[in-house]
Write an enzyme that holds these catalytic residues in place. Structure first.
Site: not given
Length: 304
Positions: A63, A65, A67-68, A143, A213, A271
């Site tokens: 996805h 976001h 941090d990914h 999510h 997530d 995570h």
């Protein structure tokens, strides 16, 4: 048995800490390397793990976001500096494509390799990658934005030849491939030998389910049923279950409930929220429900 391993490069959540890197993993299947998510700092973690950049075949982004995926453009730039020529396959939600292309046009002119972008429908379970020994399927998750996990699954293996019986009946080597495919053999005297006498059952195919997530999904166990290894986010402990629900994340106990219902071989938590100085509290919480649970840690390499 051919290797099937997961290399943990990062297992923290959105807020940077000195203890954990942003999310990224490398899945190694029979000598082929696939990256799952590419948070900031992934390149440094690859160096620390002694994984060669050029061996990565594909990158799967769960996805959008940061941090990914904030590490992706840096990784592509480094591929260019290293003289990569092999195409790079990227599987990600469709909204990443124009953003990534703009970054490539600005920062990475003159690349000598193609980037093949494959838009992923995060709402459907589909096979998005396949080769002669492996499939990768999407696992729809819940999510705050479009998000999916990935199921890495070996294709069924062929049975093992019984060398002692091949020699006993005088079976010619030219018949071996056909016997593996289910054919009977023909002995030195010309008589047929039943296939069941000549083979042993194949090694069971292995699978790894990566659930990034997501808030707790009671039905998720049906999608990951029987996986050898399940990675499930465990951002919070049960004391923060309300916060987990609000921000579409899961607790360690909820991750363990999925693992228990799915009858997986092993559960790996990851995570982690930056609020935890020691994730053992999450591990203990999960183990009360699913004893065969471990914590993801940077540098961990686990066999599937």
């Amino acid at each position: 048995m051919e290797p099937f391993r997961v290399h943990i490069l990062g297992c923290g959540s959105a807020l940077p800490t000195l203890r954990h890197n942003a999310t990224s993993q490398v899945v190694e299947v029979r000598g082929k390397l696939f990256m799952v998510d590419c948070g900031e700092g992934t390149q440094v973690q690859l160096r620390r793990s002694h994984i060669r950049f050029t061996r990565l075949r594909a990158i799967f982004i769960s996805h959008l976001h940061g941090d990914h995926c904030f590490g992706l453009i840096g990784m592509i730039s480094t591929f260019g500096l290293l003289g990569r020529t092999a195409p790079l396959q990227i599987y990600a939600p469709v909204d990443l494509q124009p953003i990534l292309q703009q970054q490539i046009d600005f920062f990475c002119t003159g690349l000598e390799f193609d980037i093949d972008f494959h838009p992923v429908d995060t709402t459907q379970r589909n096979i998005i990658y396949e080769d002669k020994s492996l499939t990768v399927e999407t696992l729809p998750l819940e999510h705050r934005i479009a998000c999916c996990g990935f199921l890495f699954k070996e294709k069924p293996l062929l049975p093992h030849i019984r060398r002692d019986m091949i020699d006993f009946y005088g079976i010619s080597l030219s018949q071996i491939n056909n016997i593996k495919q289910g054919a009977d053999g023909v002995g030195r005297d010309g008589l047929p030998i039943p296939n069941a006498r000549l083979v042993q059952p194949a090694t069971p195919a292995r699978s790894y389910a990566y659930c990034s997530d997501t808030r707790y999904m009671p039905q998720l166990h049906q999608e990951v049923k029987g996986a050898n290894l399940l990675y499930h986010e465990a951002t919070y402990g049960s004391e923060s279950e309300g916060r987990a629900r609000m921000y579409y994340h899961s607790t360690a106990a909820q991750a363990a409930q999925v693992a228990a219902a799915a009858k997986v071989g092993q559960l790996m938590l990851g995570h982690y929220s930056a609020r935890y100085d020691n994730e053992k509290v999450l591990l203990n919480e999960a183990k009360t429900i699913f004893p065969n649970t471990i914590l993801a840690q940077e540098g961990l390499v686990i066999n599937v």
